[in-house]
Design an enzyme around this catalytic site. Sequence first.
Site, short mmCIF file in Angstrom:
data_model
loop_
_atom_site.label_atom_id
_atom_site.label_comp_id
_atom_site.label_asym_id
_atom_site.label_seq_id
_atom_site.Cartn_x
_atom_site.Cartn_y
_atom_site.Cartn_z
N SER A 168 0.80 -1.22 0.00
CA SER A 168 0.00 0.00 0.00
C SER A 168 0.84 1.28 0.00
O SER A 168 0.35 2.33 -0.38
CB SER A 168 -0.93 0.01 1.22
OG SER A 168 -0.20 -0.10 2.42
N ASP A 416 -3.36 6.40 11.79
CA ASP A 416 -2.50 5.89 10.71
C ASP A 416 -1.20 6.67 10.75
O ASP A 416 -1.15 7.82 10.31
CB ASP A 416 -3.19 6.05 9.36
CG ASP A 416 -2.37 5.47 8.20
OD1 ASP A 416 -1.18 5.13 8.43
OD2 ASP A 416 -2.89 5.38 7.09
N HIS A 419 1.18 5.48 6.61
CA HIS A 419 0.99 6.08 5.28
C HIS A 419 1.13 7.60 5.36
O HIS A 419 1.30 8.16 6.44
CB HIS A 419 -0.37 5.66 4.72
CG HIS A 419 -0.49 4.18 4.56
ND1 HIS A 419 -0.92 3.36 5.58
CD2 HIS A 419 -0.22 3.36 3.51
CE1 HIS A 419 -0.90 2.10 5.17
NE2 HIS A 419 -0.48 2.08 3.91
#
Length: 442
Positions: A168, A416, A419
């Site tokens: 990802s 998160d 990312h």
Amino acid sequence: MVKKMYSWKSWWRSVSKNNFFVLKFGVSILLVGLGFALLYNRSSDFSSVSDTPFLENTQVSQPPLISLNSQESGDQIPSQGYEVKSIDSSGKCNLFVGDWVPYQGEPLYTNNSCSFIEEHQNCMKNGRPDKDYLHWRWNPLGCELPRLEPERFLELMKNKSLALIGDSISRNHVQSLLCMLSTVENAVEVYHDEEYKSRRWIFPSYNFMVSVIWSPFLAKALIFEDVNGVSTSEIELHLDELDQSWTKQFDTFDYMIFSSGKWFIKGTIYYENNHILGCHYCPKRNLTELGFNFAFRRVIHNVFDYIVQSKHKGMIFYRTLTPDHFENGQWFSGGTCNRSLPSKGGEFELNEMDRYLRNIELGELEKALGKASENGINLKLFDVTNLSLLRPDGHPGPYRFFQPFAKDKNVEVVNDCLHWCLPGPIDYWNDLLMEMVKDTYA
């Protein structure tokens, strides 16, 4: 991650000083949320967070001591005792060693102008209140790194193709690139798989194709996770079989950026010649615990062997792993990343798991570069670890969700811290990319 004193770390250092080269240790940490498995879902583009077990009865070899600040550009690899230099051995600027400096300009795109940003990376739309994280630029020591010029980049890539192959974070990277280049011309999607994990776009006027290929292990793997990241069984990983999702297309790409690492920490059963060798973190099975480092070294060696034995005439990059910045816990235990400014060297360090992975990928790449040169393969290091380590302020944090505190300022939100916000620090990876691509035309 911020330095912390653990008793097992002290034990580790004392053992290291006694020159034991192979050791077996176990720790009682059951879960470490370092592997975000953000999956595409056709209808909702929902992102999930999945559990990632840490070392549990795992054999781990003592890693070589590699300085985290010792990244050379191009095909130079840091070695033990390597001195940090702003100029590499070929006399070129070392793009991977530097710091973040204030930048008064604006990003090339905004969250409103780019349609390629996923909801969970759209920090501004989701209500992130600060904007200081947008006003820093990466500054290699001893030289200036020009910002990516979208039109020139597209001209350089005319009639060519680029593929980003990995997990990802590769998807995060390709979205940044699409946003930057679409300030000149909108990219048109021409392919996606059923789950929207692998996709392809074209810039029509330039006949430039950009692909992202979902291959978190780079090897053949059966993954039993649903859209919410819930696993019904261990991953089945074939250490001796590379993932055909990229090998079948390998010869069609002019440029490729490979990356891997984080997924190897998950509970996995290892196969070779279609027979079970052992596993990592499979306490309910009567299998030999081999450790994630065993599997990662075996797979990454096979990937580089495949590359150097090929007859590829383009340019192939290996991108190093990117660290997370969880503080005061992990994603499942209240960990946050609330900083609004870059950090300075030494304030954060790679966690032990990332150190193992990084030592393996750099060691295997170092061995592959010599063979690649002999075979005429243009293989390069793309080292983003250090510059990423210095940006704890660039993650979505709680703003991976839309307006998370709108109804309750004290609500507990999963953060998160792996990312990157778009726009954000990851955009500078593309500045590095353009500079390295320009070198091929020099």
